[in-house]
Scaffold this motif. Structure first.
Motif, PDB file in Angstrom:
ATOM      1  N   LEU A  29       0.674  -1.289  -0.062  1.00  0.00           N
ATOM      2  CA  LEU A  29      -0.101  -0.071  -0.021  1.00  0.00           C
ATOM      3  C   LEU A  29       0.691   1.316   0.097  1.00  0.00           C
ATOM      4  O   LEU A  29       0.151   2.286  -0.211  1.00  0.00           O
ATOM      5  CB  LEU A  29      -0.986  -0.012   1.297  1.00  0.00           C
ATOM      6  CG  LEU A  29      -2.253  -0.911   1.168  1.00  0.00           C
ATOM      7  CD1 LEU A  29      -3.005  -0.919   2.547  1.00  0.00           C
ATOM      8  CD2 LEU A  29      -3.067  -0.752  -0.072  1.00  0.00           C
ATOM      9  N   GLU A  66      -6.008   2.456  -8.771  1.00  0.00           N
ATOM     10  CA  GLU A  66      -6.841   2.262  -8.130  1.00  0.00           C
ATOM     11  C   GLU A  66      -7.422   0.800  -7.976  1.00  0.00           C
ATOM     12  O   GLU A  66      -7.818   0.483  -6.607  1.00  0.00           O
ATOM     13  CB  GLU A  66      -7.926   3.419  -8.393  1.00  0.00           C
ATOM     14  CG  GLU A  66      -9.100   3.498  -7.514  1.00  0.00           C
ATOM     15  CD  GLU A  66      -8.671   3.854  -6.027  1.00  0.00           C
ATOM     16  OE1 GLU A  66      -9.179   3.555  -4.802  1.00  0.00           O
ATOM     17  OE2 GLU A  66      -7.710   4.755  -6.260  1.00  0.00           O
ATOM     18  N   ARG A 120      -5.085  -1.129  -5.500  1.00  0.00           N
ATOM     19  CA  ARG A 120      -5.209  -0.481  -3.986  1.00  0.00           C
ATOM     20  C   ARG A 120      -6.524  -1.213  -3.473  1.00  0.00           C
ATOM     21  O   ARG A 120      -6.419  -1.624  -2.278  1.00  0.00           O
ATOM     22  CB  ARG A 120      -5.332   0.977  -4.098  1.00  0.00           C
ATOM     23  CG  ARG A 120      -5.230   1.509  -2.591  1.00  0.00           C
ATOM     24  CD  ARG A 120      -5.133   2.982  -2.539  1.00  0.00           C
ATOM     25  NE  ARG A 120      -3.602   3.211  -3.261  1.00  0.00           N
ATOM     26  CZ  ARG A 120      -2.622   3.059  -2.430  1.00  0.00           C
ATOM     27  NH1 ARG A 120      -2.626   2.619  -1.502  1.00  0.00           N
ATOM     28  NH2 ARG A 120      -1.206   3.503  -3.239  1.00  0.00           N
ATOM     29  N   GLU A 163      -6.348  -3.480  -0.384  1.00  0.00           N
ATOM     30  CA  GLU A 163      -7.175  -3.238   1.003  1.00  0.00           C
ATOM     31  C   GLU A 163      -8.198  -4.223   1.348  1.00  0.00           C
ATOM     32  O   GLU A 163      -8.505  -4.505   2.494  1.00  0.00           O
ATOM     33  CB  GLU A 163      -7.811  -1.737   0.662  1.00  0.00           C
ATOM     34  CG  GLU A 163      -6.612  -0.588   0.726  1.00  0.00           C
ATOM     35  CD  GLU A 163      -7.519   0.607   0.358  1.00  0.00           C
ATOM     36  OE1 GLU A 163      -8.580   0.895   0.065  1.00  0.00           O
ATOM     37  OE2 GLU A 163      -6.732   1.851   0.635  1.00  0.00           O
TER      38      GLU A 163
END
Length: 72
Positions: free
Chosen positions: A23, A29, A32, A36
């Motif tokens: 991270l 995007e 990520r 996450e």
């Protein structure tokens, strides 16, 4: 069984650390979001394993005011 649980703890911990490092890098995007989500899943799995392996919980018992002893 203890060895298996310790191996699982290490695996989850290592995965969490790896996802945290990832991270900090440049990611799209979509990447990520994926990392996450995986990080959240790993944390949840680790919490479940911890709760199952160490089911002891402590709670504070309120002490009535009149039962408290004044310290000199």
């Amino acid at each position: 069984m203890l060895d298996e649980n310790l191996a699982r703890f290490r695996a989850h911990r290592n995965n969490i650390l790896r996802y945290r490092r990832l991270l900090k890098t440049r990611l799209s995007e979509l990447e990520r979001q994926f990392i996450e989500r995986r990080l959240s899943e790993e944390r949840s799995s680790l919490e479940s394993l911890t709760a199952a392996s160490f089911p002891v919980s402590f709670s504070a018992v309120p002490v009535p005011v009149d039962a408290r002893v004044a310290m000199p």
